[in-house]
Design a protein around this motif. Sequence first.
Motif, short mmCIF file in Angstrom:
data_model
loop_
_atom_site.label_atom_id
_atom_site.label_comp_id
_atom_site.label_asym_id
_atom_site.label_seq_id
_atom_site.Cartn_x
_atom_site.Cartn_y
_atom_site.Cartn_z
N THR A 178 0.86 -1.19 0.00
CA THR A 178 0.00 0.00 0.00
C THR A 178 0.89 1.23 0.00
O THR A 178 1.99 1.21 0.54
N SER A 199 -2.77 7.03 1.41
CA SER A 199 -3.93 6.77 2.26
C SER A 199 -4.76 5.63 1.69
O SER A 199 -5.34 5.77 0.60
N THR A 200 -4.82 4.52 2.40
CA THR A 200 -5.63 3.38 2.00
C THR A 200 -6.46 2.90 3.19
O THR A 200 -6.16 3.22 4.34
N PHE A 201 -7.50 2.10 2.90
CA PHE A 201 -8.43 1.68 3.94
C PHE A 201 -7.78 0.74 4.94
O PHE A 201 -8.12 0.76 6.12
N ARG A 202 -6.85 -0.10 4.53
CA ARG A 202 -6.08 -0.95 5.43
C ARG A 202 -4.66 -1.04 4.91
O ARG A 202 -4.36 -0.63 3.78
N SER A 224 -12.99 -3.07 3.46
CA SER A 224 -13.45 -1.68 3.53
C SER A 224 -14.95 -1.55 3.41
O SER A 224 -15.52 -0.60 3.91
N GLY A 245 -16.38 -0.78 0.75
CA GLY A 245 -16.64 0.18 -0.33
C GLY A 245 -16.31 -0.38 -1.70
O GLY A 245 -16.22 -1.58 -1.92
N GLN A 275 -13.42 -2.96 -2.27
CA GLN A 275 -13.77 -4.30 -1.82
C GLN A 275 -14.68 -4.98 -2.83
O GLN A 275 -14.52 -6.16 -3.12
N MET A 303 -13.01 5.77 -4.65
CA MET A 303 -12.57 5.63 -3.27
C MET A 303 -12.23 6.99 -2.68
O MET A 303 -12.54 7.29 -1.53
N CYS A 313 -9.47 8.37 -1.70
CA CYS A 313 -8.44 8.50 -0.67
C CYS A 313 -7.09 8.93 -1.23
O CYS A 313 -6.24 9.44 -0.50
N HIS A 346 -2.78 6.18 8.87
CA HIS A 346 -2.80 4.81 9.38
C HIS A 346 -1.46 4.11 9.11
O HIS A 346 -1.43 2.94 8.76
#
Length: 357
Positions: free
Chosen positions: A32, A35-38, A57, A59, A62, A95, A97, A356
């Motif tokens: 990654t 900025s990513t969801f995980r 996520s 969203g 996913q 997304m 992000c 994150h």
Amino acid sequence: MSSAAEWRTLIDAVNGLPEGAPAAALATLIRTRGSTFRRAGTRMLVHADGRVVCELSGGCPQRDIVERARAVIRDGRPLQVTYNAESGLDVLMEMGCGGELEVLIEPIERTSAMPWLAPLDACLRERRPATLATWFAHDGVTMAPRRALADGTQVDTPACDALRTALARPRPDRATVVAVPGTDGRDEVLLEPVQPPHALVVIGSNATSRALLRLAGALGWQTTLVDNDPRRLDVSDLPARPATCCAEPARLCETVAFDLQTSVMVVTHSLARDTAYLRALEDVPLAYVGALSSRERAARLLDELEAPEWALHAPAGLDIGANTPEEIALAIVAEILAVQRARAGGPLRVKAGTIHA
């Protein structure tokens, strides 16, 4: 990365798969950026009918990953998918992000998964930190992944040269892809730490301690309630039943197991008992030690301690204006997470850099 609680859920789901042909696919974030969801090392299991275990996520990314995973189940071949400005741009734009990610998707069945999941399961149950290595590409070509797990002393599953070389490196703090040069090309291995579930030991049974245990249980932490009066150890009203221990301070370390992934909260509402329990823990390395107290009471507690292996967090908790037992529990758990992950605990809107990381 997947948390210990997520690993537990994934292991149970894989063990529940039918024997035989692949009935699910495992999607793993391998890289990654931004900025990513995980983050890398996070996994999601996708069933053939589109049901998922451990959502990434919920969203647009996913949804796209799930559709590709269903195709992998049908084809029986692993796939590596990249979402960046050159590939999957429409997904990234939705997304919103601004991050980039790479996902490894592999068909999975119960029998093929068990050789590496069984030792990982044992490490989680026995609270042993480990390192998981996943060899997924050779000279840029995605291959059926091979894995090996090391717990600091040995490789628990059969390992090839690429995996042995990767596991010879220092244990990483986070999941990262390492390049392993070989005699016939270049291998890519995802190297990641596997941590046992965080443990919370709450000393003193009252409304605040029960709120703490409820919240910690919801996070998948291992929980233990300690009190010196057995009448106060009824936990039948808690959804995730904690272990219970009736122990005076002098016998605390004989009856409760502590390690570097354990936090302790002292909430007896008695200065003398709080002091005695904290003294019993002075030589025990711990992730976090806190006490429910005022500033004046915290100063008195510190005056009674010698040279503990930890810093006492008292008054415990982040400043969120907590008032009720549930709010106080939220403030304390938030501080435990911040300390565990070396964060200041301030508002995200004023944080510079990645959120994150």
